[in-house]
Design a protein around this motif. Structure first.
Motif, PDB file in Angstrom:
ATOM      1  N   THR A 191      30.397 -21.985  38.190  1.00  0.00           N
ATOM      2  CA  THR A 191      30.742 -20.998  37.339  1.00  0.00           C
ATOM      3  C   THR A 191      29.468 -20.939  36.593  1.00  0.00           C
ATOM      4  O   THR A 191      28.674 -22.126  36.237  1.00  0.00           O
ATOM      5  CB  THR A 191      31.823 -21.714  36.266  1.00  0.00           C
ATOM      6  OG1 THR A 191      32.831 -21.500  37.077  1.00  0.00           O
ATOM      7  CG2 THR A 191      31.964 -20.343  35.264  1.00  0.00           C
ATOM      8  N   ARG A 230      31.622 -15.994  38.489  1.00  0.00           N
ATOM      9  CA  ARG A 230      32.267 -17.096  39.215  1.00  0.00           C
ATOM     10  C   ARG A 230      32.760 -16.222  40.412  1.00  0.00           C
ATOM     11  O   ARG A 230      32.613 -14.992  40.504  1.00  0.00           O
ATOM     12  CB  ARG A 230      33.503 -17.009  38.317  1.00  0.00           C
ATOM     13  CG  ARG A 230      33.320 -17.800  37.252  1.00  0.00           C
ATOM     14  CD  ARG A 230      34.664 -17.927  36.397  1.00  0.00           C
ATOM     15  NE  ARG A 230      36.047 -18.271  36.915  1.00  0.00           N
ATOM     16  CZ  ARG A 230      36.171 -19.421  37.463  1.00  0.00           C
ATOM     17  NH1 ARG A 230      35.404 -20.708  37.220  1.00  0.00           N
ATOM     18  NH2 ARG A 230      37.449 -19.695  38.193  1.00  0.00           N
ATOM     19  N   PHE A 256      36.183 -15.986  41.014  1.00  0.00           N
ATOM     20  CA  PHE A 256      37.439 -15.717  40.999  1.00  0.00           C
ATOM     21  C   PHE A 256      37.961 -15.812  39.642  1.00  0.00           C
ATOM     22  O   PHE A 256      37.301 -16.688  38.901  1.00  0.00           O
ATOM     23  CB  PHE A 256      38.670 -15.998  42.137  1.00  0.00           C
ATOM     24  CG  PHE A 256      38.742 -17.512  41.929  1.00  0.00           C
ATOM     25  CD1 PHE A 256      39.412 -18.248  40.986  1.00  0.00           C
ATOM     26  CD2 PHE A 256      38.124 -18.298  42.973  1.00  0.00           C
ATOM     27  CE1 PHE A 256      39.611 -19.822  40.808  1.00  0.00           C
ATOM     28  CE2 PHE A 256      38.086 -19.782  43.058  1.00  0.00           C
ATOM     29  CZ  PHE A 256      38.830 -20.362  41.794  1.00  0.00           C
ATOM     30  N   ARG A 285      40.043 -17.042  36.248  1.00  0.00           N
ATOM     31  CA  ARG A 285      40.910 -18.316  35.937  1.00  0.00           C
ATOM     32  C   ARG A 285      41.709 -17.977  34.545  1.00  0.00           C
ATOM     33  O   ARG A 285      41.007 -17.248  33.646  1.00  0.00           O
ATOM     34  CB  ARG A 285      40.123 -19.580  35.953  1.00  0.00           C
ATOM     35  CG  ARG A 285      39.287 -19.765  34.953  1.00  0.00           C
ATOM     36  CD  ARG A 285      38.377 -21.036  34.985  1.00  0.00           C
ATOM     37  NE  ARG A 285      37.058 -21.009  34.375  1.00  0.00           N
ATOM     38  CZ  ARG A 285      36.332 -22.140  34.252  1.00  0.00           C
ATOM     39  NH1 ARG A 285      36.557 -23.293  34.851  1.00  0.00           N
ATOM     40  NH2 ARG A 285      35.136 -21.874  33.662  1.00  0.00           N
ATOM     41  N   GLY A 310      40.574 -24.923  35.293  1.00  0.00           N
ATOM     42  CA  GLY A 310      41.605 -25.740  36.427  1.00  0.00           C
ATOM     43  C   GLY A 310      42.976 -24.738  36.380  1.00  0.00           C
ATOM     44  O   GLY A 310      43.818 -25.343  37.378  1.00  0.00           O
ATOM     45  N   PHE A 329      44.190 -21.439  37.566  1.00  0.00           N
ATOM     46  CA  PHE A 329      43.774 -19.952  38.377  1.00  0.00           C
ATOM     47  C   PHE A 329      44.716 -18.945  38.391  1.00  0.00           C
ATOM     48  O   PHE A 329      45.825 -19.057  38.453  1.00  0.00           O
ATOM     49  CB  PHE A 329      43.568 -20.463  39.893  1.00  0.00           C
ATOM     50  CG  PHE A 329      42.385 -21.650  39.995  1.00  0.00           C
ATOM     51  CD1 PHE A 329      41.604 -21.932  38.948  1.00  0.00           C
ATOM     52  CD2 PHE A 329      42.299 -22.479  41.029  1.00  0.00           C
ATOM     53  CE1 PHE A 329      40.466 -22.910  38.928  1.00  0.00           C
ATOM     54  CE2 PHE A 329      41.592 -23.542  41.169  1.00  0.00           C
ATOM     55  CZ  PHE A 329      40.591 -23.761  40.150  1.00  0.00           C
ATOM     56  N   SER A 386      32.071 -26.618  42.936  1.00  0.00           N
ATOM     57  CA  SER A 386      33.115 -26.362  42.026  1.00  0.00           C
ATOM     58  C   SER A 386      33.605 -25.028  42.011  1.00  0.00           C
ATOM     59  O   SER A 386      34.356 -24.855  43.170  1.00  0.00           O
ATOM     60  CB  SER A 386      32.127 -26.329  40.605  1.00  0.00           C
ATOM     61  OG  SER A 386      32.961 -26.479  39.496  1.00  0.00           O
ATOM     62  N   ASN A 387      33.430 -24.065  41.407  1.00  0.00           N
ATOM     63  CA  ASN A 387      34.185 -22.806  41.648  1.00  0.00           C
ATOM     64  C   ASN A 387      33.876 -22.046  42.968  1.00  0.00           C
ATOM     65  O   ASN A 387      34.860 -21.611  43.834  1.00  0.00           O
ATOM     66  CB  ASN A 387      33.764 -21.671  40.482  1.00  0.00           C
ATOM     67  CG  ASN A 387      34.370 -20.508  40.690  1.00  0.00           C
ATOM     68  OD1 ASN A 387      34.024 -19.555  40.907  1.00  0.00           O
ATOM     69  ND2 ASN A 387      35.855 -20.395  40.503  1.00  0.00           N
ATOM     70  N   ASN A 426      36.021 -23.968  45.314  1.00  0.00           N
ATOM     71  CA  ASN A 426      37.360 -23.635  45.435  1.00  0.00           C
ATOM     72  C   ASN A 426      37.688 -22.447  46.186  1.00  0.00           C
ATOM     73  O   ASN A 426      38.535 -22.099  46.847  1.00  0.00           O
ATOM     74  CB  ASN A 426      37.687 -23.432  44.074  1.00  0.00           C
ATOM     75  CG  ASN A 426      37.823 -24.839  43.284  1.00  0.00           C
ATOM     76  OD1 ASN A 426      38.030 -25.738  43.946  1.00  0.00           O
ATOM     77  ND2 ASN A 426      37.623 -24.878  42.016  1.00  0.00           N
TER      78      ASN A 426
HETATM   79  C1  MLT Z   1      37.038 -23.389  38.692  1.00  0.00           C
HETATM   80  O1  MLT Z   1      37.439 -22.526  37.740  1.00  0.00           O
HETATM   81  O2  MLT Z   1      37.101 -23.017  40.050  1.00  0.00           O
HETATM   82  C2  MLT Z   1      37.137 -24.798  38.341  1.00  0.00           C
HETATM   83  O3  MLT Z   1      37.769 -24.920  37.208  1.00  0.00           O
HETATM   84  C3  MLT Z   1      35.874 -25.311  38.622  1.00  0.00           C
HETATM   85  C4  MLT Z   1      34.656 -24.688  37.663  1.00  0.00           C
HETATM   86  O4  MLT Z   1      34.324 -23.804  37.787  1.00  0.00           O
HETATM   87  O5  MLT Z   1      34.488 -25.044  36.524  1.00  0.00           O
END
Ligand code: MLT
Length: 205
Positions: A27, A61, A63, A65, A69, A71, A105-106, A109
């Protein structure tokens, strides 16, 4: 000229024995963030580095959220498919084999979501600080795909139980999973780098 569906950076391979990498930033990052990491962990690999299309208070990012945490899973699905389509487009345009994702991280994911929804898009994945991206992922066959997960014991965003469940579910789908949990937080450490170098050296064709 090819019109691409994602803003991205591309660096051609200088060592054909190294697999192409799909670099996926965290992110607030962009397509420049992981270029140096990619060069360090797999010298000579082609690097394909897209910028996430979602903006959260100006921070890119991969996707949406709802909270840290938590989503928007419909968006996770849509964006994972969109990114897999971009990978196919870029493979065609640049003449690449299936890449190994290197995500933080993002970015880790969305890579995990791609493995679950579009496994053909990736040859494998190195997931740094990943968590479960989808609560009900479809059954998928990940046989033959190597996955490295590196988690932080003191990560304030990701409970260790969550990353352990992700590792278990990828392994249950047939992936060859190595999961390491380091005595660290959400940020990357020297040990992450060492693990990546070793794991990518084992991915040489
Ligand atoms: C996310 O949103 O994918 C996770 O919380 C990790 C982040 O990007 O902080």
């Amino acid at each position: 000229m090819t019109e691409f569906s994602f803003i991205h950076r591309y660096e051609p391979a200088t060592d054909q024995g190294r697999p192409p990498l799909l670099l996926l930033h965290g992110t607030g990052g962009d397509e420049n963030d992981l270029i140096n990491l990619g060069r360090m962990v797999s010298p000579g690999s082609a690097l394909l580095s897209p910028r996430g299309k979602i903006l959260e208070n100006g921070m890119p990012r991969f996707f949406r959220r709802l909270a840290e945490g938590v989503f928007d899973e419909e968006d996770v699905r849509f964006r994972a498919n969109e990114l897999a389509d971009f990978v196919a487009e870029a493979r065609d345009a640049y003449g690449l084999g299936a890449p190994i994702a290197l995500g933080f991280s993002n970015g880790a994911n969305i890579a995990a979501a791609m493995l679950m929804l579009r496994p053909e898009a990736l040859a494998g994945a190195a997931l740094l600080r990943a968590m479960i991206p989808l609560s009900d992922a479809p059954k998928v066959d990940l046989t033959g795909k190597r996955v490295l997960m590196v988690s932080g014991q003191m990560d304030p965003i990701i409970p260790t139980e969550n990353s352990a469940r992700l590792a278990t579910s990828l392994a249950a789908s047939g992936a060859d999973v190595q999961h390491e949990t380091l005595p660290t937080g959400h940020g990357l450490s020297q040990t992450d780098l060492q693990l990546l170098v070793k794991w990518f050296a084992e991915s040489r064709k």
